[in-house]
Motif scaffolding. Structure first.
Motif, PDB file in Angstrom:
ATOM      1  N   UNK A 141       0.809  -1.215   0.000  1.00 35.76           N
ATOM      2  CA  UNK A 141       0.000   0.000   0.000  1.00 35.76           C
ATOM      3  C   UNK A 141       0.845   1.269   0.000  1.00 35.76           C
ATOM      4  N   UNK A 142       2.168   1.108   0.026  1.00 36.40           N
ATOM      5  CA  UNK A 142       3.048   2.258  -0.115  1.00 36.40           C
ATOM      6  C   UNK A 142       3.287   3.051   1.143  1.00 36.40           C
ATOM      7  N   UNK A 143       2.895   2.513   2.290  1.00 39.41           N
ATOM      8  CA  UNK A 143       3.042   3.269   3.539  1.00 39.41           C
ATOM      9  C   UNK A 143       4.473   3.257   4.077  1.00 39.41           C
ATOM     10  N   UNK A 144       5.244   2.237   3.744  1.00 39.25           N
ATOM     11  CA  UNK A 144       6.528   2.002   4.405  1.00 39.25           C
ATOM     12  C   UNK A 144       7.616   1.829   3.353  1.00 39.25           C
ATOM     13  N   UNK A 145       8.569   2.765   3.288  1.00 36.42           N
ATOM     14  CA  UNK A 145       9.613   2.710   2.256  1.00 36.42           C
ATOM     15  C   UNK A 145      10.614   1.582   2.507  1.00 36.42           C
ATOM     16  N   UNK A 146      10.507   0.897   3.655  1.00 35.52           N
ATOM     17  CA  UNK A 146      11.383  -0.252   3.921  1.00 35.52           C
ATOM     18  C   UNK A 146      10.872  -1.506   3.230  1.00 35.52           C
ATOM     19  N   UNK A 147       9.637  -1.450   2.756  1.00 33.93           N
ATOM     20  CA  UNK A 147       9.011  -2.636   2.174  1.00 33.93           C
ATOM     21  C   UNK A 147       8.974  -2.549   0.653  1.00 33.93           C
ATOM     22  N   UNK A 148       8.737  -3.692   0.038  1.00 38.04           N
ATOM     23  CA  UNK A 148       8.619  -3.745  -1.410  1.00 38.04           C
ATOM     24  C   UNK A 148       7.631  -4.846  -1.763  1.00 38.04           C
ATOM     25  N   UNK A 149       7.589  -5.222  -3.040  1.00 41.75           N
ATOM     26  CA  UNK A 149       6.530  -6.094  -3.548  1.00 41.75           C
ATOM     27  C   UNK A 149       7.137  -7.421  -3.974  1.00 41.75           C
ATOM     28  N   UNK A 150       6.895  -8.457  -3.203  1.00 43.68           N
ATOM     29  CA  UNK A 150       7.409  -9.777  -3.543  1.00 43.68           C
ATOM     30  C   UNK A 150       6.590 -10.423  -4.638  1.00 43.68           C
ATOM     31  N   UNK A 151       7.226 -11.248  -5.503  1.00 40.14           N
ATOM     32  CA  UNK A 151       6.495 -11.875  -6.616  1.00 40.14           C
ATOM     33  C   UNK A 151       5.328 -12.754  -6.178  1.00 40.14           C
ATOM     34  N   UNK A 152       5.389 -13.302  -4.963  1.00 44.10           N
ATOM     35  CA  UNK A 152       4.269 -14.088  -4.450  1.00 44.10           C
ATOM     36  C   UNK A 152       3.492 -13.360  -3.366  1.00 44.10           C
TER      37      UNK A 152
END
Length: 767
Positions: A334-345
């Protein structure tokens, strides 16, 4: 034959009738998430059949030691695994001493499950005859809160239809879990404390090696026909805690268990305050009650759909497909946390390690730029800037120096953790996707500020890598790139992959262009960056010497760029001439046979034509599409969307529609026979692109939003919205024409079919 048990519905994923052999596939398809955590659609009660248990927490991982037959210098030491987290959804139920277990029941009827995408919840219901003859009706509703994203809630209703019975209902937490994809069967979690206080229970644990600390928590409330039942006994083991309610349940009485559960994580709270954080959030949600937070869930999802929905009239399967893709993307990130990203699964399985791939920049960024505000896309770019030092370290491990940066193929923290040599060392085109994302962000948002602040350093590191990765061929009198793997992973360790060579040239030219621009317009940032990276005019001249003399393999006979030097040496049998029993080749053929074949896993040359569409003519696109598509097996989830967009650009709407349906229903129809392992989250953004960029023809050209709308003959109409530079544009397309509307306070100039159109707020413009 593809699976076909999912009912066509515009807003829901629905399964009716119970079959043991499709439980794992449905666990993937009905997965839920809220950006901070997610889980497969496992049953709350015990299920002794074949199942893939999975609950996952964003950003929590384990460095599983690499397992290879022969260690090679440069190998990453570990493969980062998204961790199967402690299970909080479990509810053991026994009736007259016999466990409720759909696998062992005599009969299961009226089975139905629904994933309601409009409102963000998952519901399952059934009537079952247990092995001891009791007829039981169950209805379970579950959701993961967007508002309180550490918490999920379950409402479990149970009736016995043919008898009175003694029931034991035991909601529990269990940290005795493991990953299905563990390399060495290591212990990933260490449980440090199990406790129970009132109707709450807690398991405190931490990951081995990475030492992420979490507190898994639950609170339960049980009623019978609306009357509270508060007596329970506590069951406590080394890695499990449960609250067992023993009830004499009369025939047709309704037992209702409300269970709140979730995770407090040290990424967001002090390590010594996790239990306190769990108590705080449990008090908050239980004080509000299930119905209130459920209503808030529906409102939050309505807000997401307000911007991101795509409507399709006249084609239920196409409508269901696109909404499923959009829903899963929003469940994942949801874009709230710049430490996170989008895993393929995403949160739906463990394959690929759950880490960050180049898919984010190439496929996901456009979706998030257009359906959120630009802060979300900024966070995705900031994620890569924050990992620049690690990218330089990664390149250093392979022998590159002077600040050359090689972004990882797979990562959790910026460090490379993929351990297949032909991908880890050779699938270096990922660097180009990251540079292209910097360009794409500026092109779409009009916001240049990222480049002087962060992006220029990234571009310099990438340009340095490409400069060092090529070598000069005396024979060709050109710079060549040897031993690479392009997006088409069915060709490994090839020379002069056209896509990689083209990206290298473009990245260098773009870096030089931005250096010149920043020097003129942001001199302080320019001086800061050059001082930091120690870049000289002489080095820049060496880069441009490479970019100006790069080798691109080309066939004069076919008038196409070649995938790689030896592509035409293959036995050029087209996909249509393959026996269907040979497909998918990645499951039927040896790897040796695949590598010697002409078959393309995903768009490779065409991926370059997608990125750099304005570098080539329509005639060149048609020629390359017609040459390569017949050899493409689309056994990568990332392939059909690019082909759909390009088929639409060429005016081949039947073909574009076929590719769209494949990408939008890749998982729902299980085209690649692997959905039980999890969903293809990142390629779902390609489905959105297929409609918006393909059928809608949306582009940004000359700093202006442009459209060339078309509509598949199978549809009556479709509509979508995009947030372009903080102005919301609504596009509605039908066979009669296209209408546009803009919200905001100012006019917006766009182009439609090459003609200038001015959109005025409050007015609908019909073309």
């Amino acid at each position: 034959m593809n699976q076909d048990y999912i009912k066509a519905d515009p807003w829901s994923i629905i399964e009716e009738d119970f079959e043991n052999e499709r439980v794992k596939s449905s666990e993937s398809l009905f997965s839920i998430g809220n950006g901070a955590m997610g889980q497969r659609a496992n049953f709350e009660e015990n299920y002794s059949g074949d199942t893939f248990q999975g609950s996952y927490i964003a950003g929590v991982y384990y460095p599983d030691k690499t397992r290879v037959g022969w260690w090679k210098n440069g190998y990453p030491e570990y493969f980062a695994k998204v961790l199967n987290a402690p299970n909080w959804i479990g509810i053991n139920i026994t009736l007259n001493g016999t466990p409720l277990d759909l696998y062992t029941c005599q009969k299961v009827t009226s089975f139905r499950r629904e994933l309601n995408m409009k409102e963000g919840w998952y519901k399952r219901s059934f009537v079952a005859t247990t092995s001891n003859g009791l007829e039981v009706a169950v209805e379970v509703t579950r959701f993961l809160s967007l508002e309180y994203d550490e918490v999920g809630a379950i409402q479990y209703n149970l009736q016995i239809l043919n008898s009175d019975a003694k029931a034991e209902v035991c909601p529990y937490l269990d940290s005795g879990i493991k990953n299905m994809d563990s390399n060495w069967d290591d212990k990933f979690w260490n449980t440090t404390k199990v406790s129970s206080e009132g109707n709450r229970a807690f398991i405190e644990s931490h990951t081995m090696k990475t030492n992420f600390a979490i507190c898994t928590f639950m609170q339960s409330e049980l009623t019978v026909d609306g009357e509270k039942f508060e007596d329970f006994s506590t069951k406590e083991e080394e890695m499990m805690v449960g609250h067992a309610y023993a009830i004499n349940l009369e025939k047709n009485q309704t037992l209702t268990l409300i269970k709140y559960g979730g995770y407090a994580v040290d990424r967001n709270h002090p390590t010594d305050g996790l239990k306190k954080a769990a108590d705080v959030v449990l008090s908050k949600v239980s004080g509000l009650g299930f119905d209130v937070i459920f209503q808030k869930q529906k409102e939050d999802w309505a807000q997401i759909w307000e911007m991101s929905d795509i409507t399709i009239a006249g084609d239920a399967k196409a409508q269901q497909g696109i909404r499923f893709n959009i829903f899963q993307l929003n469940q994942t990130y949801l874009g709230k946390d710049s430490r996170l990203n989008i895993g393929p699964k995403g949160f739906t399985g463990e394959k690929y390690g759950g880490s960050t791939y180049w898919d984010t920049e190439a496929y996901c960024l456009p979706f998030y730029m257009a359906t959120k505000n630009q802060d979300v896309a900024w966070n995705l770019l900031k994620y890569r800037y924050n990992h620049l030092d690690r990218a330089i370290e990664n390149a250093g491990k392979l022998g590159f120096d002077n600040g050359a940066a090689l972004y990882p193929m797979v990562t959790m923290n910026g460090e490379e953790c993929h351990n297949e040599w032909e991908i880890t060392f050779e699938e270096i085109h990922r660097n180009g996707a990251i540079a292209f994302a910097v360009y794409n962000y500026h092109r779409f948002t009009g916001d240049y500020s990222y480049i002087p602040k962060m992006g220029l350093e990234v571009l310099v590191g990438i340009a340095r890598f490409w400069h060092q990765r090529v070598n000069f061929s005396e024979e060709k009198q050109k710079y060549v790139m040897l031993g690479v793997t392009g997006p088409n992973e069915y060709e490994n360790n090839v020379n002069n992959n056209w896509y990689s060579n083209y990206l290298a040239k473009w990245c260098i030219d773009y870096a030089v262009e931005q250096l010149n621009k920043v020097e003129k317009e942001y001199p302080e940032d320019y001086d800061r960056v050059l001082s930091k990276v120690k870049l000289t005019r002489k080095e820049i001249a060496e880069w441009t010497k490479v970019s100006g003399n790069m080798f691109f393999p080309y066939s004069e006979k076919h008038k196409v760029f070649l995938q790689q030097d030896g592509f035409l040496d293959k036995e050029m049998i087209k996909v249509n001439d393959l026996d269907k029993s040979e497909r998918p080749i990645n499951q039927k053929w040896s790897w040796d046979r695949i590598l010697r074949s002409p078959y393309i896993k995903q768009a490779d040359v065409l991926q370059g034509f997608y990125f750099f569409e304005d570098h080539f003519s329509q005639e060149e696109l048609a020629r390359h599409f017609d040459f390569y598509e017949p050899f493409t097996v689309h056994e990568s989830s990332l392939s059909p969307c690019v082909h759909s967009i390009q088929a639409a650009k060429l005016g081949r709407m039947d073909q574009a529609y076929t590719f769209y349906l494949r990408t939008s229903r890749l998982d729902l129809d299980d085209y690649n026979k692997e959905v039980e392992e999890g969903l293809h989250i990142t390629s779902m953004a390609g489905t959105w692109m297929s409609i918006v960029e393909g059928f809608g023809g949306m582009r940004v050209l000359d700093d202006q939003l442009c459209f060339t709308p078309q509509i598949p003959k199978q549809w009556e109409s479709y509509s979508f919205r995009v947030n372009f530079r903080n102005q919301i544009v609504t596009i509605f397309v039908s066979s009669e024409g296209t209408s546009f509307e803009v919200t905001g306070n100012q006019d917006l100039n766009i182009k439609v079919n090459g003609e200038q159109v001015t959109l005025v707020p409050g007015e609908v413009i019909k073309i």
